[in-house]
Write a protein that holds these residues in place. Sequence first.
Motif, PDB file in Angstrom:
ATOM      1  N   PRO A  45       0.799  -1.232   0.000  1.00  0.00           N
ATOM      2  CA  PRO A  45       0.000   0.000   0.000  1.00  0.00           C
ATOM      3  C   PRO A  45       0.833   1.284   0.000  1.00  0.00           C
ATOM      4  O   PRO A  45       0.430   2.280  -0.595  1.00  0.00           O
ATOM      5  N   ALA A  46       1.996   1.269   0.615  1.00  0.00           N
ATOM      6  CA  ALA A  46       2.829   2.468   0.680  1.00  0.00           C
ATOM      7  C   ALA A  46       3.382   2.876  -0.685  1.00  0.00           C
ATOM      8  O   ALA A  46       3.809   4.010  -0.873  1.00  0.00           O
ATOM      9  N   ASP A  47       3.351   1.953  -1.651  1.00  0.00           N
ATOM     10  CA  ASP A  47       3.880   2.242  -2.982  1.00  0.00           C
ATOM     11  C   ASP A  47       2.836   2.823  -3.928  1.00  0.00           C
ATOM     12  O   ASP A  47       3.161   3.203  -5.054  1.00  0.00           O
ATOM     13  N   CYS A  48       1.587   2.920  -3.499  1.00  0.00           N
ATOM     14  CA  CYS A  48       0.517   3.402  -4.366  1.00  0.00           C
ATOM     15  C   CYS A  48       0.795   4.837  -4.802  1.00  0.00           C
ATOM     16  O   CYS A  48       1.104   5.712  -3.985  1.00  0.00           O
ATOM     17  N   LEU A  49       0.669   5.085  -6.107  1.00  0.00           N
ATOM     18  CA  LEU A  49       0.913   6.401  -6.683  1.00  0.00           C
ATOM     19  C   LEU A  49      -0.350   7.250  -6.749  1.00  0.00           C
ATOM     20  O   LEU A  49      -0.277   8.440  -7.051  1.00  0.00           O
ATOM     21  N   GLY A  50      -1.501   6.628  -6.521  1.00  0.00           N
ATOM     22  CA  GLY A  50      -2.762   7.353  -6.610  1.00  0.00           C
ATOM     23  C   GLY A  50      -3.210   7.600  -8.029  1.00  0.00           C
ATOM     24  O   GLY A  50      -4.065   8.446  -8.272  1.00  0.00           O
ATOM     25  N   CYS A  51      -2.680   6.867  -8.987  1.00  0.00           N
ATOM     26  CA  CYS A  51      -3.006   7.091 -10.398  1.00  0.00           C
ATOM     27  C   CYS A  51      -4.394   6.591 -10.784  1.00  0.00           C
ATOM     28  O   CYS A  51      -4.939   6.997 -11.799  1.00  0.00           O
ATOM     29  N   GLU A  52      -4.951   5.706  -9.979  1.00  0.00           N
ATOM     30  CA  GLU A  52      -6.280   5.123 -10.179  1.00  0.00           C
ATOM     31  C   GLU A  52      -6.417   4.300 -11.457  1.00  0.00           C
ATOM     32  O   GLU A  52      -7.516   4.095 -11.961  1.00  0.00           O
ATOM     33  N   SER A  53      -5.314   3.801 -11.984  1.00  0.00           N
ATOM     34  CA  SER A  53      -5.375   2.898 -13.129  1.00  0.00           C
ATOM     35  C   SER A  53      -6.169   1.649 -12.789  1.00  0.00           C
ATOM     36  O   SER A  53      -6.945   1.155 -13.609  1.00  0.00           O
ATOM     37  N   CYS A  54      -5.995   1.167 -11.580  1.00  0.00           N
ATOM     38  CA  CYS A  54      -6.715  -0.027 -11.137  1.00  0.00           C
ATOM     39  C   CYS A  54      -8.220   0.219 -11.116  1.00  0.00           C
ATOM     40  O   CYS A  54      -9.011  -0.653 -11.472  1.00  0.00           O
ATOM     41  N   VAL A  55      -8.617   1.407 -10.712  1.00  0.00           N
ATOM     42  CA  VAL A  55     -10.037   1.767 -10.664  1.00  0.00           C
ATOM     43  C   VAL A  55     -10.618   1.769 -12.066  1.00  0.00           C
ATOM     44  O   VAL A  55     -11.697   1.214 -12.314  1.00  0.00           O
ATOM     45  N   SER A  56      -9.908   2.374 -13.001  1.00  0.00           N
ATOM     46  CA  SER A  56     -10.433   2.524 -14.357  1.00  0.00           C
ATOM     47  C   SER A  56     -10.509   1.206 -15.118  1.00  0.00           C
ATOM     48  O   SER A  56     -11.356   1.045 -15.993  1.00  0.00           O
ATOM     49  N   VAL A  57      -9.659   0.239 -14.783  1.00  0.00           N
ATOM     50  CA  VAL A  57      -9.631  -1.013 -15.526  1.00  0.00           C
ATOM     51  C   VAL A  57     -10.524  -2.094 -14.919  1.00  0.00           C
ATOM     52  O   VAL A  57     -10.863  -3.063 -15.591  1.00  0.00           O
ATOM     53  N   CYS A  58     -10.969  -1.925 -13.693  1.00  0.00           N
ATOM     54  CA  CYS A  58     -11.737  -2.970 -13.009  1.00  0.00           C
ATOM     55  C   CYS A  58     -13.135  -3.118 -13.609  1.00  0.00           C
ATOM     56  O   CYS A  58     -13.956  -2.194 -13.531  1.00  0.00           O
ATOM     57  N   PRO A  59     -13.439  -4.280 -14.202  1.00  0.00           N
ATOM     58  CA  PRO A  59     -14.750  -4.474 -14.825  1.00  0.00           C
ATOM     59  C   PRO A  59     -15.893  -4.581 -13.811  1.00  0.00           C
ATOM     60  O   PRO A  59     -17.055  -4.379 -14.161  1.00  0.00           O
ATOM     61  N   GLU A  60     -15.572  -4.869 -12.575  1.00  0.00           N
ATOM     62  CA  GLU A  60     -16.592  -5.036 -11.537  1.00  0.00           C
ATOM     63  C   GLU A  60     -16.781  -3.779 -10.686  1.00  0.00           C
ATOM     64  O   GLU A  60     -17.595  -3.782  -9.761  1.00  0.00           O
ATOM     65  N   GLU A  61     -15.990  -2.730 -10.963  1.00  0.00           N
ATOM     66  CA  GLU A  61     -16.007  -1.496 -10.165  1.00  0.00           C
ATOM     67  C   GLU A  61     -15.824  -1.813  -8.678  1.00  0.00           C
ATOM     68  O   GLU A  61     -16.495  -1.279  -7.810  1.00  0.00           O
ATOM     69  N   ALA A  62     -14.857  -2.684  -8.414  1.00  0.00           N
ATOM     70  CA  ALA A  62     -14.611  -3.178  -7.054  1.00  0.00           C
ATOM     71  C   ALA A  62     -13.502  -2.435  -6.332  1.00  0.00           C
ATOM     72  O   ALA A  62     -13.234  -2.734  -5.169  1.00  0.00           O
ATOM     73  N   ILE A  63     -12.855  -1.468  -6.993  1.00  0.00           N
ATOM     74  CA  ILE A  63     -11.709  -0.798  -6.384  1.00  0.00           C
ATOM     75  C   ILE A  63     -11.967   0.697  -6.249  1.00  0.00           C
ATOM     76  O   ILE A  63     -12.475   1.336  -7.162  1.00  0.00           O
TER      77      ILE A  63
END
Length: 71
Positions: free
Chosen positions: A48-66
Amino acid sequence: MHTKNQRWNWMFVPEIAEGKCKQCGECVDICPADVLVVDNNETVVANPADCLGCESCVSVCPEEAITVKEV
């Protein structure tokens, strides 16, 4: 005014809604900082400390789970 070497006092942390996540691995593949991993059929925030806050994971998640929270 911010100086060149000033450190920010916040960090970003991804949160995964376990009931929504289908462990597809899309978020793991796209994360530029290797924050997320699929381990034992569960997607987890491993670094978690390495997260850049770019939200790439949010945009790619097909289930909107992040979501990404600023802390």
